[in-house]
Design a protein around this motif. Structure first.
Motif, PDB file in Angstrom:
ATOM      1  N   GLU A   1      26.251  28.771  58.858  1.00  0.00           N
ATOM      2  CA  GLU A   1      25.351  28.591  59.998  1.00  0.00           C
ATOM      3  C   GLU A   1      24.005  29.251  59.725  1.00  0.00           C
ATOM      4  N   LEU A   2      24.049  30.448  59.186  1.00  0.00           N
ATOM      5  CA  LEU A   2      22.834  31.210  58.938  1.00  0.00           C
ATOM      6  C   LEU A   2      21.971  30.523  57.877  1.00  0.00           C
ATOM      7  N   VAL A   3      22.613  30.078  56.792  1.00  0.00           N
ATOM      8  CA  VAL A   3      21.877  29.401  55.716  1.00  0.00           C
ATOM      9  C   VAL A   3      21.272  28.099  56.223  1.00  0.00           C
ATOM     10  N   ARG A   4      22.048  27.367  56.994  1.00  0.00           N
ATOM     11  CA  ARG A   4      21.578  26.077  57.542  1.00  0.00           C
ATOM     12  C   ARG A   4      20.348  26.293  58.424  1.00  0.00           C
TER      13      ARG A   4
ATOM     14  N   SER B   1      14.473  24.921  44.696  1.00  0.00           N
ATOM     15  CA  SER B   1      13.592  26.082  44.831  1.00  0.00           C
ATOM     16  C   SER B   1      12.156  25.666  45.097  1.00  0.00           C
ATOM     17  N   MET B   2      11.759  24.491  44.614  1.00  0.00           N
ATOM     18  CA  MET B   2      10.410  23.995  44.893  1.00  0.00           C
ATOM     19  C   MET B   2      10.206  23.807  46.389  1.00  0.00           C
ATOM     20  N   GLY B   3      11.276  23.473  47.096  1.00  0.00           N
ATOM     21  CA  GLY B   3      11.146  23.210  48.525  1.00  0.00           C
ATOM     22  C   GLY B   3      11.469  24.389  49.415  1.00  0.00           C
ATOM     23  N   MET B   4      12.444  25.219  49.003  1.00  0.00           N
ATOM     24  CA  MET B   4      12.889  26.275  49.921  1.00  0.00           C
ATOM     25  C   MET B   4      12.809  27.678  49.335  1.00  0.00           C
ATOM     26  N   GLY B   5      12.328  27.827  48.107  1.00  0.00           N
ATOM     27  CA  GLY B   5      12.212  29.155  47.522  1.00  0.00           C
ATOM     28  C   GLY B   5      13.496  29.568  46.813  1.00  0.00           C
ATOM     29  N   GLU B   6      13.352  30.607  45.997  1.00  0.00           N
ATOM     30  CA  GLU B   6      14.458  31.013  45.122  1.00  0.00           C
ATOM     31  C   GLU B   6      15.642  31.598  45.891  1.00  0.00           C
ATOM     32  N   LYS B   7      15.395  32.547  46.778  1.00  0.00           N
ATOM     33  CA  LYS B   7      16.484  33.229  47.473  1.00  0.00           C
ATOM     34  C   LYS B   7      17.318  32.263  48.299  1.00  0.00           C
ATOM     35  N   LEU B   8      16.644  31.381  49.012  1.00  0.00           N
ATOM     36  CA  LEU B   8      17.374  30.432  49.853  1.00  0.00           C
ATOM     37  C   LEU B   8      18.108  29.391  48.998  1.00  0.00           C
ATOM     38  N   THR B   9      17.560  29.071  47.836  1.00  0.00           N
ATOM     39  CA  THR B   9      18.244  28.153  46.913  1.00  0.00           C
ATOM     40  C   THR B   9      19.576  28.739  46.468  1.00  0.00           C
ATOM     41  N   TYR B  10      19.584  30.034  46.175  1.00  0.00           N
ATOM     42  CA  TYR B  10      20.847  30.654  45.761  1.00  0.00           C
ATOM     43  C   TYR B  10      21.857  30.642  46.915  1.00  0.00           C
ATOM     44  N   ALA B  11      21.377  30.878  48.113  1.00  0.00           N
ATOM     45  CA  ALA B  11      22.276  30.797  49.269  1.00  0.00           C
ATOM     46  C   ALA B  11      22.784  29.378  49.461  1.00  0.00           C
ATOM     47  N   PHE B  12      21.916  28.386  49.269  1.00  0.00           N
ATOM     48  CA  PHE B  12      22.332  26.986  49.367  1.00  0.00           C
ATOM     49  C   PHE B  12      23.370  26.646  48.296  1.00  0.00           C
ATOM     50  N   ARG B  13      23.280  27.264  47.133  1.00  0.00           N
ATOM     51  CA  ARG B  13      24.261  27.037  46.072  1.00  0.00           C
ATOM     52  C   ARG B  13      25.579  27.736  46.371  1.00  0.00           C
TER      53      ARG B  13
ATOM     54  N   ASN C   1      27.044  21.941  46.775  1.00  0.00           N
ATOM     55  CA  ASN C   1      25.746  21.733  46.124  1.00  0.00           C
ATOM     56  C   ASN C   1      25.796  20.584  45.110  1.00  0.00           C
ATOM     57  N   ILE C   2      26.903  20.468  44.361  1.00  0.00           N
ATOM     58  CA  ILE C   2      26.970  19.403  43.356  1.00  0.00           C
ATOM     59  C   ILE C   2      27.073  18.035  44.017  1.00  0.00           C
ATOM     60  N   VAL C   3      27.772  17.949  45.148  1.00  0.00           N
ATOM     61  CA  VAL C   3      27.882  16.677  45.884  1.00  0.00           C
ATOM     62  C   VAL C   3      26.506  16.254  46.384  1.00  0.00           C
ATOM     63  N   ILE C   4      25.771  17.196  46.943  1.00  0.00           N
ATOM     64  CA  ILE C   4      24.444  16.895  47.486  1.00  0.00           C
ATOM     65  C   ILE C   4      23.477  16.539  46.356  1.00  0.00           C
ATOM     66  N   LEU C   5      23.538  17.260  45.241  1.00  0.00           N
ATOM     67  CA  LEU C   5      22.686  16.946  44.093  1.00  0.00           C
ATOM     68  C   LEU C   5      22.933  15.518  43.613  1.00  0.00           C
TER      69      LEU C   5
ATOM     70  N   SER D   1      32.182  30.924  37.496  1.00  0.00           N
ATOM     71  CA  SER D   1      31.398  32.153  37.607  1.00  0.00           C
ATOM     72  C   SER D   1      30.708  32.203  38.964  1.00  0.00           C
ATOM     73  N   LEU D   2      30.689  33.385  39.551  1.00  0.00           N
ATOM     74  CA  LEU D   2      30.132  33.524  40.897  1.00  0.00           C
ATOM     75  C   LEU D   2      28.765  34.185  40.917  1.00  0.00           C
ATOM     76  N   LYS D   3      28.163  34.386  39.752  1.00  0.00           N
ATOM     77  CA  LYS D   3      26.769  34.846  39.752  1.00  0.00           C
ATOM     78  C   LYS D   3      25.915  33.597  39.818  1.00  0.00           C
ATOM     79  N   LEU D   4      25.758  33.066  41.024  1.00  0.00           N
ATOM     80  CA  LEU D   4      25.188  31.742  41.220  1.00  0.00           C
ATOM     81  C   LEU D   4      23.685  31.699  40.959  1.00  0.00           C
ATOM     82  N   GLU D   5      23.072  32.866  40.813  1.00  0.00           N
ATOM     83  CA  GLU D   5      21.638  32.897  40.519  1.00  0.00           C
ATOM     84  C   GLU D   5      21.363  32.847  39.014  1.00  0.00           C
ATOM     85  N   GLU D   6      22.392  32.643  38.206  1.00  0.00           N
ATOM     86  CA  GLU D   6      22.221  32.483  36.764  1.00  0.00           C
ATOM     87  C   GLU D   6      23.062  31.301  36.291  1.00  0.00           C
TER      88      GLU D   6
END
Length: 785
Positions: free
Chosen positions: A181-184, A581-593, A611-615, A702-707
């Motif tokens: 909910e928060l990410v959305r 990230s071009m649309g929502m920034g880096e931090k929010l992209t990681y949350a979206f992932r 994320n893979i389904v949406i991509l 792997s759960l380090k989704l920012e890498e």
């Protein structure tokens, strides 16, 4: 943790291993124990698994608590301090954020409420388990675990509330709804409704649901009366009917996917008394068995991902002393939680409660709002009674009744029995909302979005002997279109379930070896689809073109040896990163992932694997805001592959043949103290080359989704397979091993079995246990006052 550096000095792994060896528990001989009514036998097999036999249930649970403390006390100490919000007291200020969350949510307070409101009749049984823990830590046999010696920490007595707080922490961690909910909401604030709608979570119609014809109850030729299900409206682990198996009897398999830690999250034990005969796994600090089988039934568990949580934005006055609700101003309940910090200044956390629940704004990084969390995992309930009744259930009716008492978390329980039945039941309370669907934070002041009840147990999704002949549960969509209630939109993407159903249908008749193949399968369905988008992509750079060609030749098998699969994983990561990230920034992209809000208590959120389904949807239909925002699909894919190749060359070298997936993304079992050097060399287990990702049946991700690579790893934390026609032939494996002592031979003796898809027998009959016993310990009563 400077105290660790002072302790270690020049010690290496050899020195710490030697010190740990002197702390190994006594596993042979006789020990006197106050509190026992009779003699208890603890036979350990070649993997260090205890087979406990007692003359009564209380003595049985006393011994279970005793062996848990023998083998896993450091893990238990960390667990209870995480649940009670007292880690900083042991390790210092770096654990303060974890403690603030635990005190705010109130796991310890909830455990006390459970005991008072629901568990009075069960208290003697639970107390026996606690007494067994305390007897061990008070006995001359107890030697402080190496880790606690390093931390110079002396443990307190174990309490009933410690055990119940651990249960509450786990239940909350396994519940879902609020983080998405928060990410959305943050995405909508950033890019607007139209662009946000284009990346809303959805479930593909080509992927299966668990129940296929609504609530479905089909009796075998000799049905028993079913008072629970007659009130129904006619309706992974997997269970397969005998009509589809080589033996003619049901097969059940389960492999819970959790963090790969050392020691293991699970502890395997075999418990036998006149009241209970059950084997399987539990969590150190909790009694009984959570996944396993008895003489009559077997069950497995997966997370249902039903939406059982909501966020409510509360309207407080300027002073913060009152909040509005239905036109009135109410006074919140405030509890000041005092947190001790080792080597630092103590902290006071004011915990605020409204009618909806606890205000979590300050601990989730939303200080500009006052947001309350309502969760069925934060309501007192009879959960522990449900687990006890499940361990002693002998048929479907008793199983279904026990499932109804597991009020949280919401789980998929997959079932089979010796009478030939297979089935499935979703546990937990799922709220009925007055208005809205819980996808976004709701206004709390109006009362219009309040919960007005929960789905009745008899109307929760369940099937008995489904017409298709199998049940597959992989955290994917539970319900079909005929189901009348809203369960949420938090499900994982369904690719694992689709692959497993394909394997069942392709093979026709299934045996145990087929189940082994299924649990160890590395086929990536979305990987096969993603690479097709590169068919028309060409590059003037020879290395980049070679990578594209290699990926296009890949067959979708994401095993340890694949190079094409590695290129897919890294190229898809950069494609997602560049697109979003071009649309929502880096931090929010990681949350979206799918990155969760806290690295210890909440590693993922409800967007994980969506994320893979949406991509793929955006790539399949490129006329959308996101693709246009980065120029074009061709530009996106070309730049992302160039970045992927550059990344892999820097990490693994220019020789593409050395870019194997097992080398690029090794698996490591992490210890609580292993995050700091040189302790990683002492306690961690690994690295190992292994395949898999979040979308393969053998889910190792792997759960380090920012890498693109690395970080904590989720995987099959336990595998077991049982044919109900031969319950003594059950096979299992639990990595890395049974013991929490680094010097024990059982610290990591199951890793290589697990890596190579091998299993060991799970001893169950009296004859099996006697033949397989390596160590014998007897606990006898000490009546000396």
């Amino acid at each position: 943790m400077s105290v660790l550096k002072d302790f270690l000095g020049g010690l290496g792994r050899g020195g710490t291993s030697y010190m740990s060896k002197s702390r190994l528990p006594k596993t042979d001989g006789v020990l006197q124990c106050k509190g026992l009514a009779g003699t208890v036998k603890i036979n350990r097999d070649q993997w260090g698994i205890p087979h406990i036999t007692a003359d009564n249930l209380n003595d049985l649970l006393f011994a279970q608590g005793f062996v848990h403390a023998q083998d896993r006390f450091f893990q238990m100490e960390v667990g209870r301090r995480a649940a009670s919000g007292r880690l900083a007291e042991m390790v210092g200020k770096e654990a303060l954020s974890t403690d603030r969350i635990a005190r705010t949510i109130g796991f310890y307070r909830l455990g006390a409420e459970d005991l008072e409101q629901y568990l009075r009749d069960m208290k003697p049984m639970l107390q026996s388990y606690v007494d067994g823990i305390n007897h061990y830590i008070n006995s001359k046999e107890f030697k402080l675990p190496l880790e606690l010696s390093m931390l110079q920490h002396k443990p307190e007595q174990w309490t009933l509330t410690d055990t119940l707080a651990i249960a509450r922490l786990m239940s909350w961690q396994l519940s879902h709804g609020w983080e998405g909910e928060l990410v959305r909401a943050q995405i909508r604030e950033t890019v607007g409704d139209e662009a946000a709608d284009e990346i809303e979570v959805f479930y593909r119609s080509t992927n299966p649901s668990t129940i296929k014809k609504g609530i479905e109850v089909n009796a075998l030729p000799n049905p028993s009366d079913d008072p629970v299900l007659k009130r129904g409206q006619g309706s992974n682990a997997w269970a397969i009917s005998g009509r589809l198996t080589a033996s003619g009897t049901p097969l059940l398999a389960n492999d819970p996917h959790l963090l790969l830690n050392v020691p293991a999250i699970w502890y395997e034990n075999h418990l036998k008394s006149p009241e209970m005969h059950v084997t399987g796994t539990t969590v150190p600090g909790l009694p009984m068995v959570l996944v396993g089988h008895n003489d009559h039934i077997a069950w497995g568990t997966t997370l249902s991902y039903c939406d059982c949580e909501d966020l409510f934005v509360e309207r407080f006055n300027e002073e913060g002393t009152e909040y509005e609700y239905k036109g009135e101003w109410l006074t919140p309940m405030i509890i000041d939680e005092h947190i001790k910090v080792r080597g630092g200044k103590d902290h006071v956390e004011p915990v605020v409660h409204t009618v909806h629940g606890v205000v979590v704004s300050d601990v989730i990084g939303e200080r500009d709002k006052r947001v309350a969390l309502q969760s069925t995992a934060l309501k007192p309930g009879p959960m522990m009674i449900g687990w006890y009744e499940l361990t002693i259930a002998s048929n479907w009716e008793e199983f279904a009744a026990a499932a109804g008492k597991i009020n949280c978390p919401s789980l998929n329980l997959v079932y089979s029995d010796v009478h030939g039945n297979i089935g499935y039941y979703v546990t937990g309370e799922v709220p009925i909302r007055k208005k809205g669907d819980g996808r976004n934070p709701a206004e709390g002041w109006s009362g219009e979005y309040d919960w007005i009840g929960s789905i009745p147990h008899e109307e929760m999704p369940h099937v008995l002997n489904p017409e298709c002949g199998y049940v597959v549960s992989c955290n994917h969509k539970v319900e079909d279109e005929s189901y009348p209630h809203f369960l949420g939109n938090c499900y994982l993407n369904g690719f694992r379930a689709r692959r497993l159903e394909e394997m069942i249908l392709d093979r026709g008749i299934i045996d145990v070896e087929d189940c082994i193949d299924m649990q160890n399968d590395f086929v990536s369905i979305p990987g096969r689809e993603f690479v097709q988008h590169y068919i028309d992509i060409k590059s003037n750079n020879a290395s980049v073109q070679a990578a594209i060609d290699k990926m296009l030749q890949w067959d979708g098998l994401l095993d340890a040896s694949t190079v094409g699969g590695t290129i897919y994983k890294v190229a898809s990561w950069f494609t997602e990163y560049n697109l979003f990230s071009m649309g929502m920034g880096e931090k929010l992209t990681y949350a979206f992932r799918g990155k969760g809000f806290h690295d210890q208590l909440s590693l993922t959120n409800e967007f994980y694997t969506s994320n893979i389904v949406i991509l793929l949807e955006l790539l399949n239909n490129p006329d959308n805001w996101w693709i246009k925002n980065v120029g074009s699909k061709k530009n996106l894919l070309t730049v992302s592959m160039e970045q992927a190749v550059d990344f892999l060359q820097h990490k693994l070298g220019d020789d593409m043949e050395k870019w194997s997936w097992g080398h690029a993304r090794p698996v490591r079992f992490l210890h609580t103290l292993g995050a700091k050097k040189p302790l990683d060399k002492v306690f961690n287990v690994g690295d190992f080359a292994q395949g898999g990702d979040a979308d393969t049946p053998n889910q190792i991700s792997s759960l380090k989704l920012e890498e693109p690579l690395g970080g904590k790893t989720v995987g099959p934390s336990y595998r077991y397979i049982i044919d109900m026609g031969d319950i003594n032939g059950c096979r299992a494996v639990m990595p890395p091993g049974q013991s929490g002592h680094v010097a024990s031979p059982h610290y990591n003796d199951q890793v290589y079995m697990w890596l190579h898809g091998h299993y060991r027998p799970q001893l169950f009959s009296e004859q099996q246990v006697e033949r397989g016993t390596i160590n014998k310990l007897e606990l006898i009563p000490d009546f000396d006052v």
